[in-house]
Every structure is written in C-alpha cells, then in structure tokens.
Design an enzyme around this catalytic site. Structure first.
Site, PDB file in Angstrom:
ATOM      1  N   HIS A  14      -2.170  -5.722  -6.458  1.00 24.18           N
ATOM      2  CA  HIS A  14      -1.565  -4.410  -6.723  1.00 24.18           C
ATOM      3  C   HIS A  14      -0.242  -4.664  -7.441  1.00 24.18           C
ATOM      4  O   HIS A  14       0.787  -4.898  -6.806  1.00 24.18           O
ATOM      5  CB  HIS A  14      -1.366  -3.654  -5.403  1.00 24.18           C
ATOM      6  CG  HIS A  14      -0.761  -2.293  -5.562  1.00 24.18           C
ATOM      7  ND1 HIS A  14      -0.854  -1.313  -4.592  1.00 24.18           N
ATOM      8  CD2 HIS A  14      -0.042  -1.724  -6.567  1.00 24.18           C
ATOM      9  CE1 HIS A  14      -0.226  -0.226  -4.982  1.00 24.18           C
ATOM     10  NE2 HIS A  14       0.286  -0.449  -6.187  1.00 24.18           N
ATOM     11  N   HIS A  16       1.765  -3.393 -11.159  1.00 23.27           N
ATOM     12  CA  HIS A  16       1.823  -2.641 -12.425  1.00 23.27           C
ATOM     13  C   HIS A  16       2.588  -3.498 -13.417  1.00 23.27           C
ATOM     14  O   HIS A  16       3.768  -3.775 -13.190  1.00 23.27           O
ATOM     15  CB  HIS A  16       2.530  -1.306 -12.219  1.00 23.27           C
ATOM     16  CG  HIS A  16       1.904  -0.473 -11.133  1.00 23.27           C
ATOM     17  ND1 HIS A  16       0.974   0.508 -11.399  1.00 23.27           N
ATOM     18  CD2 HIS A  16       2.055  -0.503  -9.784  1.00 23.27           C
ATOM     19  CE1 HIS A  16       0.586   1.056 -10.260  1.00 23.27           C
ATOM     20  NE2 HIS A  16       1.223   0.461  -9.259  1.00 23.27           N
ATOM     21  N   HIS A 194      -4.548   4.690  -5.904  1.00 26.03           N
ATOM     22  CA  HIS A 194      -3.374   4.830  -5.041  1.00 26.03           C
ATOM     23  C   HIS A 194      -3.602   6.051  -4.136  1.00 26.03           C
ATOM     24  O   HIS A 194      -3.866   7.151  -4.635  1.00 26.03           O
ATOM     25  CB  HIS A 194      -2.119   5.086  -5.872  1.00 26.03           C
ATOM     26  CG  HIS A 194      -1.546   3.871  -6.547  1.00 26.03           C
ATOM     27  ND1 HIS A 194      -2.279   3.058  -7.375  1.00 26.03           N
ATOM     28  CD2 HIS A 194      -0.297   3.342  -6.497  1.00 26.03           C
ATOM     29  CE1 HIS A 194      -1.492   2.083  -7.818  1.00 26.03           C
ATOM     30  NE2 HIS A 194      -0.288   2.231  -7.304  1.00 26.03           N
ATOM     31  N   GLU A 197       0.276   6.726  -0.009  1.00 29.53           N
ATOM     32  CA  GLU A 197       1.618   6.130  -0.170  1.00 29.53           C
ATOM     33  C   GLU A 197       2.603   7.204   0.285  1.00 29.53           C
ATOM     34  O   GLU A 197       3.235   7.071   1.324  1.00 29.53           O
ATOM     35  CB  GLU A 197       1.855   5.730  -1.630  1.00 29.53           C
ATOM     36  CG  GLU A 197       3.245   5.146  -1.900  1.00 29.53           C
ATOM     37  CD  GLU A 197       3.517   4.865  -3.389  1.00 29.53           C
ATOM     38  OE1 GLU A 197       2.803   5.418  -4.259  1.00 29.53           O
ATOM     39  OE2 GLU A 197       4.461   4.092  -3.683  1.00 29.53           O
ATOM     40  N   ASP A 275       3.737  -4.588  -6.327  1.00 32.56           N
ATOM     41  CA  ASP A 275       3.773  -3.256  -6.949  1.00 32.56           C
ATOM     42  C   ASP A 275       4.554  -3.251  -8.272  1.00 32.56           C
ATOM     43  O   ASP A 275       3.943  -3.328  -9.329  1.00 32.56           O
ATOM     44  CB  ASP A 275       4.342  -2.232  -5.958  1.00 32.56           C
ATOM     45  CG  ASP A 275       3.839  -0.816  -6.185  1.00 32.56           C
ATOM     46  OD1 ASP A 275       2.964  -0.628  -7.045  1.00 32.56           O
ATOM     47  OD2 ASP A 275       4.307   0.107  -5.490  1.00 32.56           O
ATOM     48  N   ASP A 276       5.875  -3.119  -8.198  1.00 27.65           N
ATOM     49  CA  ASP A 276       6.746  -3.088  -9.386  1.00 27.65           C
ATOM     50  C   ASP A 276       7.958  -3.973  -9.107  1.00 27.65           C
ATOM     51  O   ASP A 276       9.074  -3.473  -8.898  1.00 27.65           O
ATOM     52  CB  ASP A 276       7.209  -1.648  -9.664  1.00 27.65           C
ATOM     53  CG  ASP A 276       6.035  -0.705  -9.863  1.00 27.65           C
ATOM     54  OD1 ASP A 276       5.466  -0.699 -10.962  1.00 27.65           O
ATOM     55  OD2 ASP A 276       5.676   0.008  -8.897  1.00 27.65           O
TER      56      ASP A 276
HETATM   57  N1  HPA Z   1       2.860   4.471  -6.979  1.00 29.88           N
HETATM   58  C1  HPA Z   1       2.366   5.308  -7.898  1.00 29.88           C
HETATM   59  N2  HPA Z   1       2.443   5.081  -9.192  1.00 29.88           N
HETATM   60  C2  HPA Z   1       3.017   3.968  -9.625  1.00 29.88           C
HETATM   61  C3  HPA Z   1       3.547   3.072  -8.727  1.00 29.88           C
HETATM   62  C4  HPA Z   1       3.448   3.327  -7.340  1.00 29.88           C
HETATM   63  O1  HPA Z   1       3.886   2.569  -6.462  1.00 29.88           O
HETATM   64  N3  HPA Z   1       4.062   2.069  -9.484  1.00 29.88           N
HETATM   65  C5  HPA Z   1       3.821   2.354 -10.764  1.00 29.88           C
HETATM   66  N4  HPA Z   1       3.191   3.520 -10.863  1.00 29.88           N
HETATM   67 ZN    ZN Z   2       1.362   0.881  -7.271  1.00 28.66          ZN
END
Ligand code: HPA
Ligand code: ZN
Length: 339
Positions: A14, A16, A194, A197, A275-276
């Site tokens: 996971h 991006h 997703h 969250e 994630d990021d």
């Molecule tokens: N959630 C939703 N969209 C996203 C995320 C995330 O954590 N990171 C990049 N786009």
């Molecule tokens: Zn994500």
C-alpha cells in the site's frame, strides 16, 4: 530490535508513488520544469505537513504532484523510492499510481506509466526488488471519469496488475464505482479499494460484496463491526494497514491507540505499509519501528506481519515460498520463530 527490523525482509502493498515525493525532489523538479511552488524552501514545505484529516493532506499531495511533468520526472520519483526500499530491506512492492492526477493536467497516460515502469524495471535490476503496479481511480471524481481512465489504460492492460480506489473517502462509498470495478474485473484485473480509513465499516462490506476486492486498503474501522471482524479472520482477506499515516491523519490520536496488533491477534491478515511516506514521516522500516517502540510489538509479531504480506501479495507461489523461507530464517536466527 532496530537491527532485527533492518534485516527483516519486508513487502510493501500500500504505497502511493506520488506520496513518495520528498520536498527536496519537489523543489528540484519544480526548478527543472520552470515551475514556482507556493513555499519559499524545503523547510517551509515540511512545516506545512500538519494535517487535521485525510482531505487536508490530499490538498497538499495533489499540489506537490503538479511538479511531475516529463517521463524522467516519474522515473526519478519512483527510482528514489526504490532506493529507500533497498535501504529498508524491502524485497517486493505493489504500488499505486493515480493517472487522473496527471492526465487532468494534460500529462499523457503513457508518460506517467512509462516513467514509473522504467524505474520499477531498473530497481529490479539494481536492487532485486520485484514489483506489481496498481492503477488507482480518484473517488472524489465521477464513475464516468474512472470509466474514461480505464478506457485509456486498455491498450496498456498487460502492463498493469490491478485497479484500486483512493482519495477522499467520506461521501464517496465503494458502491459509486461498482460499474467500473465490474468492468476492470471483466478485463482480468484484480481489484483493491481504500475503505474504513475515515469511512465506516459499511464501506468495507461494500468493497467486499460489491467491488469483490482482493484486499482492503486501511480497513481499520472494521473494529466497529463484530461480524466483519469474524469474516475477515475467517477468510483472511488482507488489510493493508498504514500506522504512521493513520496517526498523521488523525485516524488514531497517537500510535499507542492504534488497533493494528489487536487486529493481528484476532487472526486477521494484517500487513504493514507506509502509504505516503514523504508526507507521513517514515518509510516501511520506520512503520515497523513505531510498532515495536510505541505498541511493544514482539519480533514474532513483526515476522508474522511480514509473512502476512507474502500471503497477501500477488507474487507467484514459488516466489511466496522463497520469501516465506527467507523471513522464517531471519526470525529463527533472532529467536523470534522456531528454527
Ligand atoms: N487515503 C486515500 N487516498 C489517498 C491516500 C490515503 O491514505 N494517499 C494517497 N491518496
Ligand atoms: Zn493509501
């Protein structure tokens, strides 16, 4: 523990790629492409990374991505991420890219895909990191827009390994994309989404029942629904959990409140991901370290999380067997698993 984590073979499921854009590279690409950013310097960008929720992050994330113009920019972004992976002993990655973030600015789909793919191939040659590439739709846009993106991707289907759904979750439930996900599945693409969250457990059920996902991205709100917890434990449908992301986006107040080990001990197929990482203060190794430091995760639990990622990955059975052996050998060598 640090030494143990550093040597543990890890998989990232996971991630991006646009979320790996470090401020230094953001400024370098802006200069290379003759663009001006709304911050004076790298320090000011980092200072702006104080988020209240998912949307406050997404606003900056889409702004940052606007420096990516040429194929070489997407290559440089992706290769820099793979270098960090190699340093963290990440041996396999399944990464997202958001074509709509770029095609909406007039960047051709082929430029985005070409740069990312070339870097993944170079990373495999240089570091031995295997990979899969997942095209993600932006859920704040319409299903029609997702259909158009899928049509644009069709000539390149052999180069894509799956389809995902990201961006602002609340008010954009999985059902909104049931049609385009059915089309993606009909084209032979496995799908992920997703869900859970910021959104409710009901969105996780929708992803399962209406999108027929192979994994849930995040999914931590499953804890609100005992029947869902039972389903996830029984089926081992994987969750790609992102602990540092969840704390930075205030899904949990602090790491001590995170439910990831509780879910792991309930028998769910929990995996750990970044994630990021450029925005959330740490790559995959840092996420594992946070679990050990703030949640008291044991070496055995960290091994199990890595083994879960092998199970949840889209690798061949032969590659899964090889990585399972490598992780078990590392665990045995550090008395985390029986030899
Ligand atoms: N959630 C939703 N969209 C996203 C995320 C995330 O954590 N990171 C990049 N786009
Ligand atoms: Zn994500």
């Amino acid at each position: 523990m640090e030494h143990f984590i550093a040597g543990l073979p890890k998989l990232e499921l996971h991630l991006h790629i646009e979320g790996t854009l470090e401020p230094e590279l953001m400024f370098a690409l802006a200069a290379r492409n003759g663009l001006t950013l709304p911050w004076p310097d790298v320090g000011a960008v980092r200072a702006a990374y104080e988020f209240d929720n998912l949307q406050s992050f997404l606003d900056l994330y889409y702004l940052g991505a606007s420096v990516l113009i040429h194929e070489q920019d997407f290559f440089d972004l992706t290769f820099a991420y793979l270098k960090r992976c190699a340093a963290d002993k990440v041996v396999h990655v399944e990464i997202f890219f958001d074509p709509q973030t770029h095609t909406a600015r007039g960047i051709p789909f082929e430029v985005v895909l070409g740069g990312i793919e070339r870097a993944l191939q170079a990373g495999e040659e240089s570091f031995g990191i295997s990979w899969r590439l997942i095209m993600s739709f932006l859920r704040h846009l319409s299903e029609e827009a997702a259909f158009a993106t899928l049509a644009e991707a069709e000539p390149h289907l052999a180069r894509l390994h799956g389809v995902g759904l990201d961006s602002g979750e609340l008010g954009n439930p999985p059902t909104k994309f049931a049609g385009v996900f059915a089309r993606a599945r009909a084209l032979g693409l496995p799908v992920v989404c997703h869900a859970g969250e910021e959104g409710p457990a009901a969105y996780i059920w929708q992803a399962i029942n209406e999108l027929q996902v192979r994994r849930i991205d995040h999914g931590v709100r499953c804890v609100d629904d005992p029947e869902l917890l039972r389903y996830l434990a029984d089926t081992r449908l994987p969750l790609t959990v992102c602990p540092l992301s969840n704390v930075r986006l205030k899904v949990f107040e602090d790491m001590g409140q995170h439910n990831v080990l509780t879910l792991l001990e309930k028998g769910l197929c929990i995996t750990i991901n970044s994630d990021d990482p450029a925005y959330f203060g740490g790559y995959l190794g840092a996420n594992f370290e946070a679990l050990a430091r703030d949640l008291g995760a044991s070496r055995e639990q960290l091994c199990r999380l890595s083994l879960n990622a092998v199970e949840a990955s889209w690798l061949s059975l032969a590659d899964k067997a090889r990585l399972t052996r490598d992780i078990r050998a590392h665990g045995a060598c550090h008395d985390a698993l029986p030899g």
